[in-house]
Design an enzyme around this catalytic site. Structure first.
Site, PDB file in Angstrom:
ATOM      1  CB  THR A 118      14.674  56.457  28.779  1.00 19.23           C
ATOM      2  OG1 THR A 118      14.042  56.562  28.360  1.00 19.23           O
ATOM      3  CG2 THR A 118      16.136  56.505  28.006  1.00 19.23           C
ATOM      4  CE1 TYR A 142      15.637  61.465  27.164  1.00 20.77           C
ATOM      5  CE2 TYR A 142      14.288  59.625  26.476  1.00 20.77           C
ATOM      6  CZ  TYR A 142      15.658  60.228  27.549  1.00 20.77           C
ATOM      7  OH  TYR A 142      14.733  59.859  28.660  1.00 20.77           O
TER       8      TYR A 142
END
Ligand code: UDP
Length: 330
Positions: A118, A142
């Site tokens: 990501t 995250y």
């Protein structure tokens, strides 16, 4: 390939599109999904679905039984604010589960691994467009949980006969243009999903989080990538890994251009010929002003030609799927 591709999280949003792209390219696919956030009906009938968690010790046996030669690992938790309130969930479902899956892959002798990473690994980038070699300083658990997985892959690939591609996704949106899958997550938080929900009357308005950023209209700018282009990038990455044993790559997956929140909402209005209600609100914690990929590396490395970068097209496909979900009563 001489065996199957295992797609973890193949019942989820991006994974289900990767399954379609793999099948369309002629690969045999086994999906591994625990169906906690995914849907069995999202998995194309040509693929085999194994309902199992990534960290299950039986995964090694599944890899052997299906003669798996490559793993595309999409399964994981993806809600940034939740990662802040429950970090251990992210270090379990993302980092620890990935460690377990990599171990199963090494034990089973799987030679290729493709990982869903990501742009959140960059945190707040020092410069935009951001490049793969720029500092990775995640600003939430995250992003850190994914960066730790990248580090494991790097080290394992140096020690064992396995190569990998880590794709750092920017803002994924849209849906399969044949209407076979789309973003079906309940309670989604992503802008285009929320905007098309508003467009079909599922919600009254779209909140605009911040109008005082240092951007052309004050709202946040993001690099929205069509999920089917992203899925095809995974298939291209697999082809590259097969042809380049001993080599691995970490690549931004974006188009290299950004749109503001207001530009996205204008696109929704154009596509629907209506006006979605804007609700101006304060900034969301941790939102950078602008996040756009330098995509020179992925374009130079993979045999991949993105074909769906048009914002109105992305919105149109997302909207068509949203209408289909409503017809299905979901
Ligand atoms: N955003 C917004 N309203 C929403 C959801 C998102 O204004 O209801 C903004 C958000 O602040 C960011 C952009 O839209 O500037 C994309 O946010 P999203 O949550 O889709 O993805 P992120 O970039 O946070 O991963």
């Amino acid at each position: 390939l001489g065996g199957k591709v295992m797609v973890t999280g193949g019942a989820g949003y991006i994974g289900s599109h990767a399954v379609l792209a793999l099948l369309d390219a002629g690969y045999d696919v086994v999906v591994l999904d625990n169906l906690i956030t995914g849907f069995d009906w999202a998995v194309d009938a040509r693929a085999t679905l194994v309902e199992m968690a990534v960290e299950d010790p039986r995964v090694a046996a599944v890899l052997a039984e299906h003669r798996v030669r490559a793993i595309m690992h999409f399964a994981g938790s993806v809600v940034v604010p939740e990662s802040v309130s429950d970090p251990l969930k992210y270090y379990r479902n993302n980092t620890a589960a990935t460690r377990s899956l990599i171990e199963s892959a090494v034990k089973a002798g799987v030679p290729h691994f493709i990982f869903s990473s990501t742009a959140a690994t960059y945190g707040t980038p020092e410069r935009v467009p951001v490049t793969e070699t720029d500092p990775t300083v995640p600003i939430n658990p995250y992003g850190m949980s994914k960066l730790m997985s990248e580090a494991m892959l790097r080290d394992v690939a140096a020690a064992h006969p396995i190569n990998y591609a880590a794709l750092r996704y920017f803002n994924v949106a849209g849906a399969d243009q044949q209407g076979r899958s789309g973003q079906s997550t309940v309670g989604a938080t992503h802008l285009i999903k929320i905007a098309v929900e508003a467009a079909i009357g599922k919600r009254a308005a779209v909140s605009v989080f911040g109008e005082d950023f240092d951007t052309r209209d004050g709202t946040g700018v993001r690099d929205y990538i069509h999920v089917s282009d992203l899925a095809e990038a995974h298939v291209a990455a697999l082809g590259w890994l097969i042809e380049h044993p001993g080599e691995s790559a970490t690549l931004n997956a974006g188009y290299g251009r950004g749109f503001s929140v207001l530009e996205v909402l204008d696109a929704v209005d154009r596509v629907t010929n209506m006006r979605v209600e804007r609700q101006m609100e304060g900034r969301r914690a941790g939102d950078p002003a602008e996040l756009v990929a330098n995509n020179a590396a992925i374009l130079a490395t993979l045999d991949w030609t993105p074909a769906r970068a048009d914002l109105d097209g992305i919105v149109r496909d997302a909207l068509a799927w949203e209408r289909k979900l409503a017809e299905m009563g979901r």
